[in-house]
Design a protein around this motif. Structure first.
Motif, PDB file in Angstrom:
ATOM      1  N   SER A  27     -26.255  44.684 -46.841  1.00 24.62           N
ATOM      2  CA  SER A  27     -26.072  46.030 -47.355  1.00 24.62           C
ATOM      3  C   SER A  27     -27.087  46.956 -46.698  1.00 24.62           C
TER       4      SER A  27
ATOM      5  N   ASN B  65     -28.866  50.549 -46.749  1.00 26.37           N
ATOM      6  CA  ASN B  65     -29.158  51.701 -47.594  1.00 26.37           C
ATOM      7  C   ASN B  65     -29.195  52.991 -46.780  1.00 26.37           C
TER       8      ASN B  65
ATOM      9  N   ARG C 105     -32.713  50.406 -42.937  1.00 24.82           N
ATOM     10  CA  ARG C 105     -33.208  49.908 -44.211  1.00 24.82           C
ATOM     11  C   ARG C 105     -32.051  49.269 -44.958  1.00 24.82           C
TER      12      ARG C 105
ATOM     13  N   SER D 163     -30.594  45.219 -47.065  1.00 30.98           N
ATOM     14  CA  SER D 163     -30.793  43.890 -47.620  1.00 30.98           C
ATOM     15  C   SER D 163     -29.980  42.882 -46.828  1.00 30.98           C
TER      16      SER D 163
ATOM     17  N   ALA E 120     -29.275  39.768 -53.109  1.00 26.94           N
ATOM     18  CA  ALA E 120     -30.370  40.392 -53.843  1.00 26.94           C
ATOM     19  C   ALA E 120     -30.602  41.777 -53.254  1.00 26.94           C
ATOM     20  N   LEU E 121     -29.817  42.723 -53.693  1.00 31.47           N
ATOM     21  CA  LEU E 121     -29.831  44.049 -53.101  1.00 31.47           C
ATOM     22  C   LEU E 121     -31.121  44.800 -53.360  1.00 31.47           C
ATOM     23  N   TRP E 122     -31.931  44.302 -54.304  1.00 33.55           N
ATOM     24  CA  TRP E 122     -33.216  44.932 -54.547  1.00 33.55           C
ATOM     25  C   TRP E 122     -34.256  44.500 -53.519  1.00 33.55           C
ATOM     26  N   ASP E 123     -33.944  43.462 -52.756  1.00 33.84           N
ATOM     27  CA  ASP E 123     -34.842  42.972 -51.724  1.00 33.84           C
ATOM     28  C   ASP E 123     -34.549  43.745 -50.441  1.00 33.84           C
ATOM     29  N   VAL E 124     -35.175  44.895 -50.309  1.00 34.11           N
ATOM     30  CA  VAL E 124     -34.904  45.806 -49.211  1.00 34.11           C
ATOM     31  C   VAL E 124     -35.992  45.691 -48.145  1.00 34.11           C
ATOM     32  N   ASN E 125     -35.563  45.654 -46.905  1.00 32.47           N
ATOM     33  CA  ASN E 125     -36.484  45.578 -45.778  1.00 32.47           C
ATOM     34  C   ASN E 125     -36.212  46.700 -44.782  1.00 32.47           C
TER      35      ASN E 125
END
Length: 122
Positions: A30, A32, A98, A100, A104-109
């Motif tokens: 995903s 962002n 930016r 994932s 775990a879409l909250w784990d963004v890199n």
């Protein structure tokens, strides 16, 4: 696993145009946002243009009306169309993504390219 490679930079006269490309390899589950940053010698890296997953865009005031950010439908390639270039646009331009790589879409890199040099002569 995710790699970004910029291309399209070079030397151009003031008033000219360039198109920068950012090619992505590796999977991102995903995305962002995607964007372009630049950094001139002795200056901080600054956001030039960004595009969200929904397609909304944002530009630095210094490039509004001159630069356009875009991407392909698969979001594997991003572009920065630069028109009416000025000497103050001279910088190393960096591609940023930016997102994932898992459910775990909250784990963004943040992923960065190596940069491509843009030099605008007067």
């Amino acid at each position: 696993q995710v790699q970004l490679v910029e291309s399209g930079g070079g030397l151009v006269q003031a008033g000219g145009s360039l198109r920068l490309s950012c090619a992505r390899s590796g999977s991102i589950f995903s995305i962002n946002a995607m964007g372009w940053y630049r950094q001139a010698p002795g200056k901080q890296r600054e956001l030039v243009a960004a595009i969200t997953s929904g397609g909304s865009t944002n530009y630095a005031d210094s490039v509004k009306g001159r630069f356009t950010i875009s991407r392909d439908n698969a979001k594997t390639t991003m572009y920065l169309h630069m028109n009416s270039l000025k000497p103050e646009d001279t910088a190393v331009y960096y591609c940023n993504v930016r997102g994932s790589t898992s459910l775990a879409l909250w784990d963004v890199n943040d992923y960065w390219g190596q940069g491509t040099q843009v030099t605008v002569s007067s």
